[in-house]
Motif scaffolding. Structure first.
Motif, mmCIF file in Angstrom:
data_model
loop_
_atom_site.group_PDB
_atom_site.id
_atom_site.type_symbol
_atom_site.label_atom_id
_atom_site.label_comp_id
_atom_site.label_asym_id
_atom_site.label_seq_id
_atom_site.Cartn_x
_atom_site.Cartn_y
_atom_site.Cartn_z
ATOM 1 N N HIS A 1 0.837 -1.207 0.000
ATOM 2 C CA HIS A 1 0.000 0.000 0.000
ATOM 3 C C HIS A 1 0.874 1.260 0.000
ATOM 4 N N GLU A 2 1.878 1.311 0.891
ATOM 5 C CA GLU A 2 2.762 2.473 0.957
ATOM 6 C C GLU A 2 3.484 2.696 -0.366
ATOM 7 N N ARG A 3 3.994 1.629 -0.957
ATOM 8 C CA ARG A 3 4.690 1.765 -2.242
ATOM 9 C C ARG A 3 3.757 2.311 -3.318
ATOM 10 N N SER A 4 2.517 1.852 -3.347
ATOM 11 C CA SER A 4 1.577 2.329 -4.361
ATOM 12 C C SER A 4 1.250 3.807 -4.156
ATOM 13 N N ARG A 5 1.182 4.263 -2.919
ATOM 14 C CA ARG A 5 0.856 5.659 -2.624
ATOM 15 C C ARG A 5 2.008 6.601 -2.973
ATOM 16 N N TRP A 6 3.258 6.122 -2.848
ATOM 17 C CA TRP A 6 4.417 6.974 -3.107
ATOM 18 C C TRP A 6 4.962 6.839 -4.526
ATOM 19 N N ARG B 1 6.248 9.829 -6.896
ATOM 20 C CA ARG B 1 6.141 11.085 -6.154
ATOM 21 C C ARG B 1 7.465 11.550 -5.522
ATOM 22 N N TYR C 1 8.238 15.296 -3.819
ATOM 23 C CA TYR C 1 8.552 15.355 -2.383
ATOM 24 C C TYR C 1 9.872 16.086 -2.158
ATOM 25 N N ALA D 1 9.477 3.704 1.057
ATOM 26 C CA ALA D 1 8.304 4.394 0.552
ATOM 27 C C ALA D 1 8.622 5.190 -0.709
#
Length: 101
Positions: free
Chosen positions: A27-32, A35, A39, A93
């Motif tokens: 989940h964290e990898r997909s959100r970042w 990006r 960042y 991440a």
């Protein structure tokens, strides 16, 4: 499914094993994903300002070993070798990792 990991580069030295929840990791990898540059240009610049103060507070100096977990763009990890510290850094991440000796 949780995965248990542990590592020691020094013979005879023991580290506690950590459990990683791979669903959370995914989940964290997909959100970042994609990006990291945004960042680094925004929040990464804000976080870079206190890097030297953080290294002072942690008494980072020659002969010290530092691990920077959640290093982001690596600002603190990149500053530590100038003080003579050995550094390992990782940020899953942002899909970035670095090792500076």
């Amino acid at each position: 499914m949780p995965v248990t990991v542990g590592h020691s580069r020094t013979p005879g030295r023991r580290y506690a094993a950590a459990t990683i929840d791979t669903d959370f990791d995914a989940h964290e990898r997909s959100r970042w994903a994609g990006r990291a540059e945004a960042y680094a240009r925004s929040f990464g610049r804000l976080c870079a300002y206190p890097a030297e103060t953080l290294l002072d507070a942690a008494a980072v100096r020659a002969g010290r070993r530092l691990i920077d977990v959640g290093t982001g763009p690596g600002t603190v990890a990149a500053a530590a070798p100038a003080r003579g510290a050995e550094v390992a850094a990782v940020d899953a991440a942002l899909l970035a990792s670095a090792r500076v000796d």
